[in-house]
Design a protein around this motif. Structure first.
Motif, PDB file in Angstrom:
ATOM      1  N   ASP A 134      -0.365   8.537   3.832  1.00 25.62           N
ATOM      2  CA  ASP A 134      -0.528   8.250   5.250  1.00 25.62           C
ATOM      3  C   ASP A 134      -1.186   6.884   5.401  1.00 25.62           C
ATOM      4  O   ASP A 134      -2.317   6.689   4.932  1.00 25.62           O
ATOM      5  N   PRO A 135      -0.494   5.915   6.028  1.00 31.34           N
ATOM      6  CA  PRO A 135      -1.105   4.591   6.193  1.00 31.34           C
ATOM      7  C   PRO A 135      -2.436   4.633   6.924  1.00 31.34           C
ATOM      8  O   PRO A 135      -3.243   3.708   6.812  1.00 31.34           O
ATOM      9  N   ASP A 136      -2.672   5.704   7.715  1.00 35.33           N
ATOM     10  CA  ASP A 136      -3.924   5.797   8.456  1.00 35.33           C
ATOM     11  C   ASP A 136      -5.082   6.308   7.610  1.00 35.33           C
ATOM     12  O   ASP A 136      -6.218   6.339   8.073  1.00 35.33           O
ATOM     13  N   ASP A 137      -4.798   6.760   6.370  1.00 33.47           N
ATOM     14  CA  ASP A 137      -5.879   7.184   5.484  1.00 33.47           C
ATOM     15  C   ASP A 137      -6.842   6.020   5.281  1.00 33.47           C
ATOM     16  O   ASP A 137      -6.435   4.925   4.891  1.00 33.47           O
ATOM     17  N   ALA A 138      -8.093   6.268   5.533  1.00 37.16           N
ATOM     18  CA  ALA A 138      -9.077   5.186   5.478  1.00 37.16           C
ATOM     19  C   ALA A 138      -9.341   4.755   4.047  1.00 37.16           C
ATOM     20  O   ALA A 138      -9.512   5.587   3.151  1.00 37.16           O
ATOM     21  N   VAL A 170      -9.862   2.184  -2.663  1.00 37.23           N
ATOM     22  CA  VAL A 170      -8.947   1.054  -2.862  1.00 37.23           C
ATOM     23  C   VAL A 170      -7.502   1.515  -2.709  1.00 37.23           C
ATOM     24  O   VAL A 170      -7.143   2.628  -3.104  1.00 37.23           O
ATOM     25  N   ARG A 171      -6.683   0.635  -2.141  1.00 33.37           N
ATOM     26  CA  ARG A 171      -5.235   0.838  -2.128  1.00 33.37           C
ATOM     27  C   ARG A 171      -4.575  -0.478  -2.551  1.00 33.37           C
ATOM     28  O   ARG A 171      -4.976  -1.550  -2.091  1.00 33.37           O
ATOM     29  N   VAL A 172      -3.576  -0.379  -3.414  1.00 33.56           N
ATOM     30  CA  VAL A 172      -2.866  -1.556  -3.911  1.00 33.56           C
ATOM     31  C   VAL A 172      -1.431  -1.495  -3.417  1.00 33.56           C
ATOM     32  O   VAL A 172      -0.738  -0.488  -3.607  1.00 33.56           O
ATOM     33  N   LEU A 173      -0.962  -2.577  -2.791  1.00 35.02           N
ATOM     34  CA  LEU A 173       0.405  -2.666  -2.282  1.00 35.02           C
ATOM     35  C   LEU A 173       1.156  -3.741  -3.060  1.00 35.02           C
ATOM     36  O   LEU A 173       0.693  -4.881  -3.172  1.00 35.02           O
ATOM     37  N   GLU A 174       2.323  -3.384  -3.582  1.00 35.91           N
ATOM     38  CA  GLU A 174       3.140  -4.304  -4.375  1.00 35.91           C
ATOM     39  C   GLU A 174       4.551  -4.354  -3.797  1.00 35.91           C
ATOM     40  O   GLU A 174       5.181  -3.320  -3.588  1.00 35.91           O
ATOM     41  N   ALA A 175       5.052  -5.582  -3.549  1.00 31.71           N
ATOM     42  CA  ALA A 175       6.380  -5.728  -2.956  1.00 31.71           C
ATOM     43  C   ALA A 175       7.491  -5.369  -3.925  1.00 31.71           C
ATOM     44  O   ALA A 175       8.522  -4.821  -3.529  1.00 31.71           O
ATOM     45  N   ARG A 177       6.361  -4.421   1.091  1.00 30.47           N
ATOM     46  CA  ARG A 177       6.214  -5.858   1.315  1.00 30.47           C
ATOM     47  C   ARG A 177       5.266  -6.123   2.474  1.00 30.47           C
ATOM     48  O   ARG A 177       5.479  -5.650   3.590  1.00 30.47           O
ATOM     49  N   VAL A 178       4.228  -6.880   2.220  1.00 28.93           N
ATOM     50  CA  VAL A 178       3.227  -7.218   3.239  1.00 28.93           C
ATOM     51  C   VAL A 178       3.667  -8.477   3.984  1.00 28.93           C
ATOM     52  O   VAL A 178       4.080  -9.464   3.371  1.00 28.93           O
ATOM     53  N   THR A 179       3.558  -8.437   5.305  1.00 26.68           N
ATOM     54  CA  THR A 179       3.971  -9.586   6.122  1.00 26.68           C
ATOM     55  C   THR A 179       2.788 -10.349   6.717  1.00 26.68           C
ATOM     56  O   THR A 179       2.911 -11.533   7.029  1.00 26.68           O
ATOM     57  N   SER A 180       1.649  -9.673   6.916  1.00 26.23           N
ATOM     58  CA  SER A 180       0.479 -10.368   7.440  1.00 26.23           C
ATOM     59  C   SER A 180      -0.776  -9.586   7.081  1.00 26.23           C
ATOM     60  O   SER A 180      -0.722  -8.378   6.826  1.00 26.23           O
ATOM     61  N   VAL A 181      -1.904 -10.312   7.040  1.00 24.80           N
ATOM     62  CA  VAL A 181      -3.182  -9.685   6.721  1.00 24.80           C
ATOM     63  C   VAL A 181      -4.247 -10.179   7.690  1.00 24.80           C
ATOM     64  O   VAL A 181      -4.150 -11.282   8.242  1.00 24.80           O
ATOM     65  N   THR A 198       2.931  -4.357   7.114  1.00 21.51           N
ATOM     66  CA  THR A 198       4.024  -4.397   6.139  1.00 21.51           C
ATOM     67  C   THR A 198       5.368  -4.496   6.851  1.00 21.51           C
ATOM     68  O   THR A 198       5.471  -4.303   8.063  1.00 21.51           O
ATOM     69  N   GLU A 199       6.393  -4.799   6.085  1.00 23.30           N
ATOM     70  CA  GLU A 199       7.727  -5.004   6.640  1.00 23.30           C
ATOM     71  C   GLU A 199       8.353  -3.711   7.149  1.00 23.30           C
ATOM     72  O   GLU A 199       8.955  -3.680   8.230  1.00 23.30           O
ATOM     73  N   ARG A 200       8.210  -2.630   6.394  1.00 27.15           N
ATOM     74  CA  ARG A 200       8.885  -1.377   6.771  1.00 27.15           C
ATOM     75  C   ARG A 200       8.005  -0.139   6.672  1.00 27.15           C
ATOM     76  O   ARG A 200       8.490   0.974   6.870  1.00 27.15           O
ATOM     77  N   HIS A 201       6.728  -0.329   6.378  1.00 21.27           N
ATOM     78  CA  HIS A 201       5.877   0.839   6.139  1.00 21.27           C
ATOM     79  C   HIS A 201       4.644   0.869   7.020  1.00 21.27           C
ATOM     80  O   HIS A 201       3.640   1.507   6.679  1.00 21.27           O
TER      81      HIS A 201
END
Length: 483
Positions: free
Chosen positions: A5-9, A35-40, A276-280, A287-290
Motif C-alpha cells: 500500500d503506497p499509503d503505508d508510512a 525504509v522503502r526502496v523504489l527501482e525503475a 519509475r519515479v517522476t518527482s520527489v 511515480t509514473e504508474r504506482h
C-alpha cells in the motif's frame, strides 16, 4: 506491488537500487528507520548487472574491484558475508609491440587466496595487524636508486641480455619501483600533492617519458577507464596505490552478486522494482504508474543524469564511455588469471585491457569452455559492435597468441555513461544533503568506483540520521565505548 500500500508510512524512500541505494537502505534500517526502496528497472544493481547468455555469466560493465580499496566497505555490510571474491594474479601483463611483459607485485606480498563466504579481511600486502609490510618495498627502492641499481634490478628480474631486452627490463624495474613507492605512501601524503590532470602529473613523477608513455599511461588508462587521463592526479595516485597494495578481483558469479545479496537481505516489501519515479519532495515520491508514496525524507540514489532530473540544479558530470566484449572459445589462451593491458601504439586496436574471465572465476563459463572479456574505451567504444568485434579479434590474436577469428562473440555491451568523469580539480566529498529531508548519493558524489558509491551512501546516511535526531553509527560506537 499488489501487496504493498503506497499509503503505508515509512521514514525514508530511497530512489534507486544500485550499490549506493541498497547499502544506504541497510544502514538506515539498522538504525531503526522504516525504509522503502523504489527501482525503475525490473532488476536491482544499476550499472552492476550480470546477464546469463547460453550458460555464461556476462557482466555488462568491466566489473573489476580493487582488493582492499573497493572491498573494504563490503565488510561493514553483514548481508555481503556470503560474497566470495576471486583475485587476479598479482600485478599485470603488459602487451606492447608484439611482446609480453610481466609486471609483478611491487613488494614481498602475497596475493590473498580466493575466499568463500567473506571478502578477504587481510588485503594483499597487509600483516595480521593491518599494517602494510614495507620491508620488500624499502629493499627494492634501495636497489633501484640510480641507473646502475635499476640495471642490476632489471637483469635480476628478467635475465635480459640484449640491449632491447635491457631497455624494456629497465622500464619495468622503474615502474615496479614507482608502484612500490605508491604502495608505501599513506593516502594523506598523496592527497597533499598538487592537483593536476593525471597525464600532466605523470611527467612530474620522476619517470622517463618512455616509461610513462609505454607502460604507466596504458596501465592507468585501464584502471581509470580514461584514455585522455584527464582524471584528477589525486584520484589517479590513489588508484595506483590501491592497485599496488591489493591488486584486482571480481565477485564470484558476476558483479550482480553484490546488489543481489543486499536486496535479498531486505525484509519483504522493502524493495519494489519496476516503479519509475517522476518527482520527489521532502515528504513524497510520485511515480509514473504506482501513485504517490508518502515519507519523512527522500534519498535519491540513482545515476547522475537521473538524479539531476529529479533534483533540478544538480550538476551532471561528463562520462567515460565503455564497451565490454565477451568472447567464448574452446581454447585456453595464455596469461591465465592475469589482468592484461594493451600498451600498443595508437591505432593497433580498440581494446584497452582484457582478461580470461573463466580463469579468474570458473563459474562464469560452461564446463570445458573459456570466456574472454575485453574492454574498449573512449570514442572507439561508440563504434558499431560488428566493427569493434572485427578489429578486436585481430588485436586479441596478437595479445593471446591464439587465433581469435574462431571465437564466438556472446555479447557487446555499450554504456555511454559508464564512468562519471573526475577531472581536476575533483571534490571527492560532494554534498549529499540537498536540504533537510532531501538527500542524494552515488559514485558521482564521491569517486567513480564501488568504494565511492559506498562512501557516499555512508555520508548520506549520517546526514539523514543527524536530521532525524538519531545517533550516527560512529556516534553510537563512541557512546558504547564510553559506557
Amino acid at each position: 506491488m499488489e501487496a504493498v500500500d503506497p499509503d503505508d508510512a515509512v521514514d525514508i524512500v530511497i530512489v534507486g537500487a544500485g550499490l549506493a541505494g541498497l547499502a544506504a537502505a541497510h544502514q538506515l534500517k539498522g538504525a531503526g528507520l522504516r525504509v522503502r526502496v523504489l527501482e525503475a528497472a525490473p532488476q536491482v544493481g544499476g550499472r552492476m548487472r550480470t546477464e546469463r547468455v547460453d550458460g555464461y555469466r556476462l557482466d555488462r560493465g568491466p566489473g573489476l574491484f580493487s582488493m582492499g580499496e573497493d572491498t573494504e566497505g563490503f565488510e561493514r555490510l553483514p548481508a555481503l558475508d556470503p560474497l566470495a571474491l576471486r583475485p587476479f594474479a598479482p600485478g599485470a601483463v603488459l602487451h606492447a609491440d608484439g611482446r609480453t611483459h610481466k609486471l609483478t607485485s611491487p613488494a614481498n606480498r602475497r596475493q590473498p587466496e580466493p575466499r568463500e563466504g567473506r571478502p578477504g579481511r587481510e588485503s594483499a600486502g597487509r600483516s595480521r595487524t593491518g599494517r602494510a609490510t614495507r620491508t620488500g618495498i624499502a629493499r627494492f627502492d634501495r636497489h633501484t636508486r640510480g641507473t646502475r641499481g635499476a640495471l642490476t634490478a632489471a637483469r635480476a628480474l628478467t635475465g635480459a641480455r640484449s640491449r632491447a631486452d635491457m631497455s624494456e627490463a629497465l622500464d619495468l624495474a622503474r615502474l615496479r619501483a614507482a608502484l612500490a613507492r605508491f604502495a608505501a605512501q599513506p593516502a594523506e601524503g598523496l592527497l597533499a600533492r598538487p592537483e593536476l590532470p593525471a597525464a600532466q602529473a605523470l611527467s612530474a613523477r620522476g619517470l622517463p617519458s618512455r616509461t610513462v608513455d609505454t607502460l604507466v599511461q596504458p596501465l592507468l588508462t585501464a584502471l581509470l577507464s580514461d584514455p585522455g587521463l584527464t582524471t584528477s592526479s589525486r584520484v589517479a595516485d590513489l588508484t595506483l596505490r590501491g592497485f599496488a597494495r591489493g591488486g584486482l578481483c571480481v565477485p564470484a558469479g558476476g558483479q550482480a552478486a553484490v546488489p543481489e545479496l543486499l536486496a535479498a537481505a531486505l525484509p519483504p516489501g522493502t524493495l519494489l522494482t519496476g516503479v519509475r519515479v517522476t518527482s520527489v519532495s521532502t515528504h513524497a515520491v510520485t511515480t509514473e504508474r504506482h501513485g504517490t508514496f508518502g515519507c519523512e525524507a527522500v534519498l535519491v540514489a540513482t545515476g547522475a543524469r537521473s538524479a539531476a532530473g529529479l533534483l533540478p540544479g544538480l550538476r551532471v558530470p561528463g562520462f567515460h564511455p565503455v564497451t565490454v566484449l565477451h568472447h567464448a572459445t574452446d581454447e585456453s589462451p595464455p596469461h591465465g588469471p592475469s589482468f592484461v593491458v594493451s600498451a600498443e601504439a595508437e591505432g593497433a586496436g580498440p581494446v584497452s585491457h582484457t582478461w580470461v574471465t573463466s580463469a579468474v572465476d570458473p563459474s562464469r563459463a560452461e564446463p570445458g569452455r573459456t570466456l574472454v572479456t575485453s574492454v574498449v574505451l573512449g570514442e572507439q567504444a561508440a563504434e558499431p559492435p560488428a566493427l569493434l568485434d572485427k578489429a578486436a579479434r585481430q588485436q586479441l590474436t596478437g595479445v593471446y597468441g591464439a587465433c581469435a577469428d574462431r571465437w564466438e562473440l556472446l555479447a557487446a555491451y555499450h554504456d555511454p555513461d559508464a564512468v562519471p568523469a573526475m577531472p581536476a580539480p575533483h571534490d571527492p566529498r560532494r554534498p549529499v544533503r540537498v536540504l533537510s529531508g532531501l538527500y542524494v548519493c552515488g559514485d558521482h558524489r564521491d569517486t567513480s568506483s564501488p568504494r565511492g558509491a559506498l562512501s557516499s551512501a555512508e555520508r548520506a546516511t549520517r546526514e539523514i540520521l543527524r536530521d532525524f535526531g538519531r545517533p550516527t553509527v560512529r556516534e553510537d560506537t563512541r557512546a558504547t565505548a564510553a559506557a
